[in-house]
Design an enzyme around this catalytic site. Structure first.
Site, mmCIF file in Angstrom:
data_model
loop_
_atom_site.group_PDB
_atom_site.id
_atom_site.type_symbol
_atom_site.label_atom_id
_atom_site.label_comp_id
_atom_site.label_asym_id
_atom_site.label_seq_id
_atom_site.Cartn_x
_atom_site.Cartn_y
_atom_site.Cartn_z
ATOM 1 N N HIS A 125 -59.281 -0.511 90.751
ATOM 2 C CA HIS A 125 -58.862 0.312 89.621
ATOM 3 C C HIS A 125 -59.805 1.498 89.421
ATOM 4 O O HIS A 125 -59.370 2.611 89.101
ATOM 5 C CB HIS A 125 -58.816 -0.557 88.360
ATOM 6 C CG HIS A 125 -58.585 0.208 87.104
ATOM 7 N ND1 HIS A 125 -59.607 0.532 86.233
ATOM 8 C CD2 HIS A 125 -57.457 0.738 86.573
ATOM 9 C CE1 HIS A 125 -59.118 1.219 85.216
ATOM 10 N NE2 HIS A 125 -57.825 1.356 85.385
ATOM 11 N N GLU A 139 -58.979 4.210 91.789
ATOM 12 C CA GLU A 139 -57.787 4.928 91.312
ATOM 13 C C GLU A 139 -58.182 6.042 90.351
ATOM 14 O O GLU A 139 -57.675 7.173 90.435
ATOM 15 C CB GLU A 139 -56.837 3.945 90.626
ATOM 16 C CG GLU A 139 -55.632 4.581 89.968
ATOM 17 C CD GLU A 139 -55.286 3.950 88.635
ATOM 18 O OE1 GLU A 139 -55.147 4.679 87.636
ATOM 19 O OE2 GLU A 139 -55.163 2.703 88.597
ATOM 20 N N HIS A 140 -59.112 5.755 89.439
ATOM 21 C CA HIS A 140 -59.587 6.779 88.507
ATOM 22 C C HIS A 140 -60.337 7.891 89.234
ATOM 23 O O HIS A 140 -60.147 9.075 88.944
ATOM 24 C CB HIS A 140 -60.524 6.146 87.469
ATOM 25 C CG HIS A 140 -59.817 5.535 86.307
ATOM 26 N ND1 HIS A 140 -60.000 5.956 85.008
ATOM 27 C CD2 HIS A 140 -58.910 4.526 86.245
ATOM 28 C CE1 HIS A 140 -59.248 5.230 84.202
ATOM 29 N NE2 HIS A 140 -58.582 4.346 84.920
ATOM 30 N N GLU A 145 -61.637 1.793 78.307
ATOM 31 C CA GLU A 145 -60.344 1.165 78.598
ATOM 32 C C GLU A 145 -60.444 -0.360 78.475
ATOM 33 O O GLU A 145 -59.550 -1.007 77.921
ATOM 34 C CB GLU A 145 -59.875 1.566 80.000
ATOM 35 C CG GLU A 145 -58.464 1.143 80.331
ATOM 36 C CD GLU A 145 -57.992 1.622 81.701
ATOM 37 O OE1 GLU A 145 -56.836 1.303 82.064
ATOM 38 O OE2 GLU A 145 -58.773 2.312 82.405
#
Length: 409
Positions: free
Chosen positions: A46, A49-50, A126
Site C-alpha cells: 500500500h 501505491e502512495h 490514514e
C-alpha cells in the site's frame, strides 16, 4: 469482445472496444497485495501505491495531479489483499497522454527520501482514520481473528511499527520481487483509438527487472476465534465470519445467491428481520470476500451497547432458521434476477469494464462473456444454495466485537 496481447516480456494487455462512449479507462494491474508481504513488510504494498504518485524524474507530485486536471481526467489507485491497481479515466483523445503519465509513474518514480517521510505521515493519518472508524476496523479485527498470523489476517495499511521501517531500498527490493512483467496486466476499456494498444505495448512491452524470488503465499487456516475491543464510540459493532469459497470455486455463484438472500439486499433476511421488523440496527448486511484459494462470508451489524447482545442473538437466530428451514424458490429466483440486473447495470461504465477485465486476466487468465455469467447464475438451484448454506453454517463463526468504553474503563 475482449482482445489480448501478450508482449515479448510476458506482460499482458487486455482491451475491450466500446465505440459508443467518449472515454477510455486504463488500469495497470499488479499481482501484488498485502498477503504477499513478509511480516516486517506489512503495509509496504500500500505504501508503494502512495509513493508512485510522489514524483518521477520529470514530474513532481503536483505536476502529476495538475496534468490530469488539465485534460479533464481522473487518476487514482488502490491496494487489496492480492492486487494493486493504478488507473485513469480520460476522454478518448487524451488516452495516449494518460498512459504515458502512468508509465512514467510506474517506471521512473524517485522514492525521494523527503517525499517518503511526508507520505509516511499521510499513511499514518490514514491508519488513524480507520482506527477512529469502528464500523471499518471491526472487519480488520474479524480478519485477524479468522486468519491469525497469516498475512491475510494483517491490515493492508500496515502498522505504525512496520510503516516506520520502510525505506527507498525496501521499496525497490519489494518491487523487484513483485512488479515483474508476468505479474502485470494492462487493462483498457472504452473508445480505443487506432494505434493506442501499440502505444501501450511500446511503453510496457520491453521492461525487465532483476530476477528475484517472489514471496510465496501460504494457504491459510481459518479459525473460529473471538475478539472483543473497547473503544470510545456510541455504538457497538459486531462481525461474524464463516469460511467461504475461493474466487475460482465451481460453486461461487451459489454463494453469490446465498449472500444476496442472507444480507446482500434490502429484501434480505437480515435486513428485513433485524432492521425492518425489530428495529435493532440501521446498518445490517452480509458480504463475501473471495481470494485465490480461500474466502469469507461475513455479517456485520451495529447498534447501541444495550441492544448489542440482542442483535447478536437475532443474527444467530436468522442463521438457525436458515439451517432448519432453508430458503424458498421465490427467494432464489428473486435473488438471481437481482444479481443479473446488478451485473448488467454495474458494467455500464468504462471503469467497471476495465476493472472486470483486468481482474479476470490477472486471476484466471481467461474471460467469460456476460451471457456465460448469466447462464451460470441461472444454473443456481434451491438445492445447490441449500447444500452450500448447510456446509458454511456447520462451522462455528469467528466473531469480532467493538464495545463502547464504560465510564470506569
Amino acid at each position: 469482445m475482449i482482445n489480448k496481447i501478450t508482449c515479448n516480456n510476458g506482460l499482458r494487455i487486455v482491451s475491450e472496444h466500446i465505440p459508443h462512449v467518449r472515454s477510455v479507462a486504463v488500469g495497470i494491474w499488479v499481482h501484488a497485495g498485502s498477503r504477499y508481504e513478509l511480516p516486517e513488510e506489512n503495509g509496504l504494498t500500500h505504501f508503494i501505491e502512495h509513493m508512485l504518485f510522489k514524483g518521477t524524474k520529470t514530474r513532481s507530485a503536483r505536476q502529476i495531479a495538475e496534468e490530469f486536471d488539465r485534460i479533464g481526467g481522473n487518476i487514482n489507485a488502490f491496494t487489496s489483499k492480492e492486487n494493486t491497481c493504478y488507473y485513469a479515466k480520460v476522454l478518448d483523445h487524451h488516452a495516449p497522454y494518460a498512459v504515458e503519465v502512468l508509465a512514467d509513474m510506474f517506471f521512473n518514480s524517485l522514492f525521494d527520501p523527503t517525499e517518503l517521510e511526508k507520505e509516511r505521515q499521510v499513511v499514518l493519518e490514514e491508519i488513524n482514520m480507520v482506527e477512529d472508524t469502528p464500523d471499518d476496523i471491526v472487519h480488520e479485527y474479524l480478519w485477524k481473528a479468522m486468519f491469525g498470523d497469516d498475512p491475510l489476517g494483517a491490515p493492508i495499511l500496515g502498522t505504525l511499527e512496520t510503516l516506520n521501517s520502510f525505506t527507498p531500498d525496501s521499496i525497490v527490493s519489494y518491487m523487484e520481487r513483485h512488479y515483474t512483467p508476468e505479474n502485470v496486466v494492462i487493462s483498457v476499456a472504452g473508445n480505443i483509438q487506432e494505434g493506442f494498444l501499440e502505444h501501450i505495448e511500446k511503453l510496457f512491452g520491453d521492461f525487465e527487472l532483476p530476477s528475484r524470488v517472489a514471496t510465496e503465499k501460504s494457504v491459510p487456516e481459518i479459525t473460529a476465534a473471538f475478539t472483543e475491543k473497547f473503544r470510545e464510540t456510541e455504538q457497538g459493532h459486531i462481525c461474524f465470519g464463516y469460511p467461504g469459497l475461493s474466487a475460482n470455486s465451481d460453486n461461487i455463484y451459489s454463494l453469490v445467491v446465498l449472500n444476496s438472500i442472507l444480507g446482500g439486499s434490502m429484501s434480505s433476511r437480515l435486513f428485513q428481520e433485524i432492521r425492518e421488523e425489530k428495529g435493532l440496527a440501521y446498518s445490517i448486511y452480509s458480504y463475501h470476500s473471495s481470494y485465490e484459494d480461500t474466502g469469507v462470508l461475513a455479517i456485520y451489524g451495529g447498534t447501541s451497547s444495550s441492544q448489542l447482545e440482542e442483535l447478536k442473538t437475532s443474527i444467530q437466530e436468522t442463521i438457525r432458521l436458515i439451517e432448519e428451514k432453508g430458503f424458498t424458490e421465490t427467494e432464489i429466483q428473486n435473488s438471481k434476477e437481482q444479481l443479473k440486473g446488478n451485473l448488467m447495470l454495474g458494467l455500464e461504465s468504462t471503469n467497471a469494464r476495465m476493472s472486470r477485465n483486468g481482474k479476470n486476466e490477472l486471476l484466471y487468465g481467461s474471460h467469460r462473456s456476460l451471457d456465460e455469467v448469466i447462464e451460470s447464475i441461472d444454473e443456481v438451484t434451491l438445492a445447490s444454495v441449500t447444500a452450500l448454506s448447510k456446509e458454511i453454517f456447520s462451522h462455528e463463526p469467528a466473531i469480532s466485537i467493538i464495545m463502547p468504553k464504560k465510564v470506569d474503563q
